[in-house]
Design a protein around this motif. Sequence first.
Motif, PDB file in Angstrom:
ATOM      1  N   ILE A   1       0.607  -1.142  -0.031  1.00  0.00           N
ATOM      2  CA  ILE A   1       0.067   0.053   0.054  1.00  0.00           C
ATOM      3  C   ILE A   1       0.902   1.207  -0.034  1.00  0.00           C
ATOM      4  CG2 ILE A   1      -1.681   1.437   1.509  1.00  0.00           C
ATOM      5  CD1 ILE A   1      -2.918  -1.328   2.359  1.00  0.00           C
ATOM      6  N   ALA A   2       1.856   0.851   0.724  1.00  0.00           N
ATOM      7  CA  ALA A   2       2.720   2.446   0.878  1.00  0.00           C
ATOM      8  C   ALA A   2       3.585   2.634  -0.455  1.00  0.00           C
ATOM      9  CB  ALA A   2       3.840   2.097   1.984  1.00  0.00           C
ATOM     10  N   TYR A   3       3.776   1.618  -1.216  1.00  0.00           N
ATOM     11  CA  TYR A   3       4.275   1.770  -2.674  1.00  0.00           C
ATOM     12  C   TYR A   3       3.172   2.571  -3.592  1.00  0.00           C
ATOM     13  CZ  TYR A   3       5.875   1.306  -7.388  1.00  0.00           C
ATOM     14  OH  TYR A   3       6.118   1.358  -8.759  1.00  0.00           O
ATOM     15  N   GLY A   4       1.981   2.320  -3.395  1.00  0.00           N
ATOM     16  CA  GLY A   4       0.770   3.008  -4.164  1.00  0.00           C
ATOM     17  C   GLY A   4       0.745   4.571  -3.763  1.00  0.00           C
ATOM     18  N   CYS A   5       1.017   4.715  -2.407  1.00  0.00           N
ATOM     19  CA  CYS A   5       0.838   6.028  -1.878  1.00  0.00           C
ATOM     20  C   CYS A   5       2.221   6.836  -2.536  1.00  0.00           C
ATOM     21  CB  CYS A   5       0.945   6.092  -0.286  1.00  0.00           C
ATOM     22  SG  CYS A   5      -0.548   5.719   0.262  1.00  0.00           S
ATOM     23  N   ALA A   6       3.159   6.177  -2.621  1.00  0.00           N
ATOM     24  CA  ALA A   6       4.446   6.992  -3.111  1.00  0.00           C
ATOM     25  C   ALA A   6       4.199   7.264  -4.436  1.00  0.00           C
ATOM     26  CB  ALA A   6       5.803   6.040  -2.749  1.00  0.00           C
ATOM     27  N   LYS A   7       3.606   6.244  -5.298  1.00  0.00           N
ATOM     28  CA  LYS A   7       3.798   6.402  -6.512  1.00  0.00           C
ATOM     29  C   LYS A   7       2.709   7.363  -7.100  1.00  0.00           C
ATOM     30  CE  LYS A   7       3.138   3.641 -10.853  1.00  0.00           C
ATOM     31  NZ  LYS A   7       2.896   2.390 -11.330  1.00  0.00           N
ATOM     32  N   ALA A   8       1.575   7.624  -6.286  1.00  0.00           N
ATOM     33  CA  ALA A   8       0.679   8.698  -6.465  1.00  0.00           C
ATOM     34  C   ALA A   8       0.812  10.149  -6.007  1.00  0.00           C
ATOM     35  CB  ALA A   8      -0.753   8.281  -5.667  1.00  0.00           C
ATOM     36  N   PHE A   9       1.686  10.313  -5.101  1.00  0.00           N
ATOM     37  CA  PHE A   9       2.489  11.478  -4.671  1.00  0.00           C
ATOM     38  C   PHE A   9       3.227  11.969  -5.649  1.00  0.00           C
ATOM     39  CE2 PHE A   9       0.645  10.693  -0.428  1.00  0.00           C
ATOM     40  CZ  PHE A   9       0.076  11.905  -0.120  1.00  0.00           C
ATOM     41  N   ARG A  10       4.191  10.888  -6.106  1.00  0.00           N
ATOM     42  CA  ARG A  10       5.200  11.277  -7.144  1.00  0.00           C
ATOM     43  C   ARG A  10       4.528  11.515  -8.503  1.00  0.00           C
ATOM     44  NH1 ARG A  10       9.354  14.021  -8.193  1.00  0.00           N
ATOM     45  NH2 ARG A  10      10.441  13.380  -9.857  1.00  0.00           N
ATOM     46  N   GLU A  11       3.318  11.108  -8.686  1.00  0.00           N
ATOM     47  CA  GLU A  11       2.839  11.326 -10.340  1.00  0.00           C
ATOM     48  C   GLU A  11       2.079  12.840 -10.109  1.00  0.00           C
ATOM     49  OE1 GLU A  11       0.176   8.565 -11.935  1.00  0.00           O
ATOM     50  OE2 GLU A  11       1.380   7.009 -11.578  1.00  0.00           O
ATOM     51  N   LEU A  12       1.902  13.253  -8.839  1.00  0.00           N
ATOM     52  CA  LEU A  12       1.411  14.594  -8.770  1.00  0.00           C
ATOM     53  C   LEU A  12       2.410  15.884  -8.365  1.00  0.00           C
ATOM     54  CD1 LEU A  12      -2.118  14.196  -6.678  1.00  0.00           C
ATOM     55  CD2 LEU A  12      -1.506  14.208  -9.287  1.00  0.00           C
TER      56      LEU A  12
ATOM     57  N   MET B   1      -3.060   1.919  -6.038  1.00  0.00           N
ATOM     58  CA  MET B   1      -3.182   3.152  -6.663  1.00  0.00           C
ATOM     59  C   MET B   1      -4.520   3.993  -6.191  1.00  0.00           C
ATOM     60  SD  MET B   1      -0.506   3.577  -7.759  1.00  0.00           S
ATOM     61  CE  MET B   1      -0.720   5.203  -8.200  1.00  0.00           C
ATOM     62  N   ASP B   2      -5.604   3.079  -5.870  1.00  0.00           N
ATOM     63  CA  ASP B   2      -6.818   3.705  -5.370  1.00  0.00           C
ATOM     64  C   ASP B   2      -6.550   4.307  -3.978  1.00  0.00           C
ATOM     65  OD1 ASP B   2      -8.632   3.029  -7.421  1.00  0.00           O
ATOM     66  OD2 ASP B   2      -8.747   0.789  -6.675  1.00  0.00           O
ATOM     67  N   VAL B   3      -5.859   3.654  -3.113  1.00  0.00           N
ATOM     68  CA  VAL B   3      -5.219   4.161  -1.723  1.00  0.00           C
ATOM     69  C   VAL B   3      -4.438   5.349  -1.913  1.00  0.00           C
ATOM     70  CG1 VAL B   3      -4.542   3.524   0.274  1.00  0.00           C
ATOM     71  CG2 VAL B   3      -5.574   1.781  -0.828  1.00  0.00           C
ATOM     72  N   GLY B   4      -3.570   5.247  -2.780  1.00  0.00           N
ATOM     73  CA  GLY B   4      -2.598   6.380  -3.049  1.00  0.00           C
ATOM     74  C   GLY B   4      -3.239   7.420  -3.584  1.00  0.00           C
ATOM     75  N   PHE B   5      -3.981   7.498  -4.319  1.00  0.00           N
ATOM     76  CA  PHE B   5      -4.648   8.873  -5.122  1.00  0.00           C
ATOM     77  C   PHE B   5      -5.636   9.368  -4.085  1.00  0.00           C
ATOM     78  CE2 PHE B   5      -3.091   7.489  -9.134  1.00  0.00           C
ATOM     79  CZ  PHE B   5      -2.291   8.660  -9.493  1.00  0.00           C
ATOM     80  N   SER B   6      -6.261   8.554  -3.360  1.00  0.00           N
ATOM     81  CA  SER B   6      -7.116   9.095  -2.265  1.00  0.00           C
ATOM     82  C   SER B   6      -6.270   9.832  -1.068  1.00  0.00           C
ATOM     83  CB  SER B   6      -7.980   8.012  -1.480  1.00  0.00           C
ATOM     84  OG  SER B   6      -8.800   7.275  -2.513  1.00  0.00           O
ATOM     85  N   CYS B   7      -5.161   9.413  -0.673  1.00  0.00           N
ATOM     86  CA  CYS B   7      -4.449  10.009   0.274  1.00  0.00           C
ATOM     87  C   CYS B   7      -3.771  11.240  -0.434  1.00  0.00           C
ATOM     88  CB  CYS B   7      -3.215   9.090   0.671  1.00  0.00           C
ATOM     89  SG  CYS B   7      -3.619   7.822   1.642  1.00  0.00           S
ATOM     90  N   ALA B   8      -3.400  11.377  -1.529  1.00  0.00           N
ATOM     91  CA  ALA B   8      -2.885  12.353  -2.400  1.00  0.00           C
ATOM     92  C   ALA B   8      -3.939  13.517  -2.457  1.00  0.00           C
ATOM     93  CB  ALA B   8      -2.478  12.081  -3.721  1.00  0.00           C
ATOM     94  N   PHE B   9      -5.235  13.018  -2.618  1.00  0.00           N
ATOM     95  CA  PHE B   9      -6.429  14.169  -2.598  1.00  0.00           C
ATOM     96  C   PHE B   9      -6.430  14.840  -1.242  1.00  0.00           C
ATOM     97  CE2 PHE B   9     -10.718  14.342  -1.061  1.00  0.00           C
ATOM     98  CZ  PHE B   9     -11.127  15.525  -1.515  1.00  0.00           C
ATOM     99  N   LEU B  10      -6.512  14.009  -0.197  1.00  0.00           N
ATOM    100  CA  LEU B  10      -6.370  14.471   1.202  1.00  0.00           C
ATOM    101  C   LEU B  10      -5.234  15.360   1.571  1.00  0.00           C
ATOM    102  CD1 LEU B  10      -7.840  11.199   3.023  1.00  0.00           C
ATOM    103  CD2 LEU B  10      -9.020  13.468   2.659  1.00  0.00           C
TER     104      LEU B  10
END
Length: 260
Positions: A26-37, A228-237
């Motif tokens: 899950i942490a990788y999905g978060c890192a990837k989402a934050f990096r994409e933004l 990635m669903d988890v990652g982008f949700s965190c990024a939104f927040l």
Amino acid sequence: MSDKPPEQLLTGAKVLVCGIANEHSIAYGCAKAFRELGADLAITYLNEKARPHVEPLARQLQAPLLLPLDVSQPGELEAVFEAIDKTWGRLDVVVHSIAWAPKDDLQGGLLHCSAEGFAKAMDVSCHSFIRMARLAAPLMKDGGSLFAMSYYGANKVVPNYNVMGPVKAALEAAARYLAHELGPRGIRVHPISPGPLKTRAASGLKDFDLLLNDAARRAPVGELVDIMDVGFSCAFLATPYARRLTGQTLYIDGGVNIVA
């Protein structure tokens, strides 16, 4: 509210992601989402055994900081934040995706969980988030966001989740209290509750495949979520679009939590 386009909302943000074990984390999905933004990443790995699995991912995400972190080892958490302060001088986001309990205590039912095992699970999975928040807050000079990964079993009984249920309940409560204490400093805190995912940590739960299949069957959207669903949700927040949200547990599970 920011006038940046969505894909640039986190450009230059400094983000610490803890808990990547491999590309399924899950942490990788978060890192990837934050990096994409557009965020800059600091990534941690548990120990030298884990490093070969995490280092290529950090390289792929162009993370300028890759640091060892075992929260049960004295001084390692402090060293991570010292490195961040020296390199960046500030921090905007922390993702805590760390949980652990001794196998015998995790699989033996709560009734037979040892005091030592319970204490270890609570220290690694819950109190480390509080320690992390204490170190992060002084670096969040213009406010920031803290995220901790929970699970539905914190609030409802999930067979075989055992000791992690009470531990995650404590984590969610800690996040709410931290949100209250840190709110005046512009720091928002969220417990995040993903649906069941095939991660290395989840593999330690008895009959986890049955839990996955049941979640997929019950989800109103008809399928499981992914990292990635988890990652982008965190990024939104973490963006200005969620600037008035804090202390709330966000379920990212395709709606499973609303189904009796």
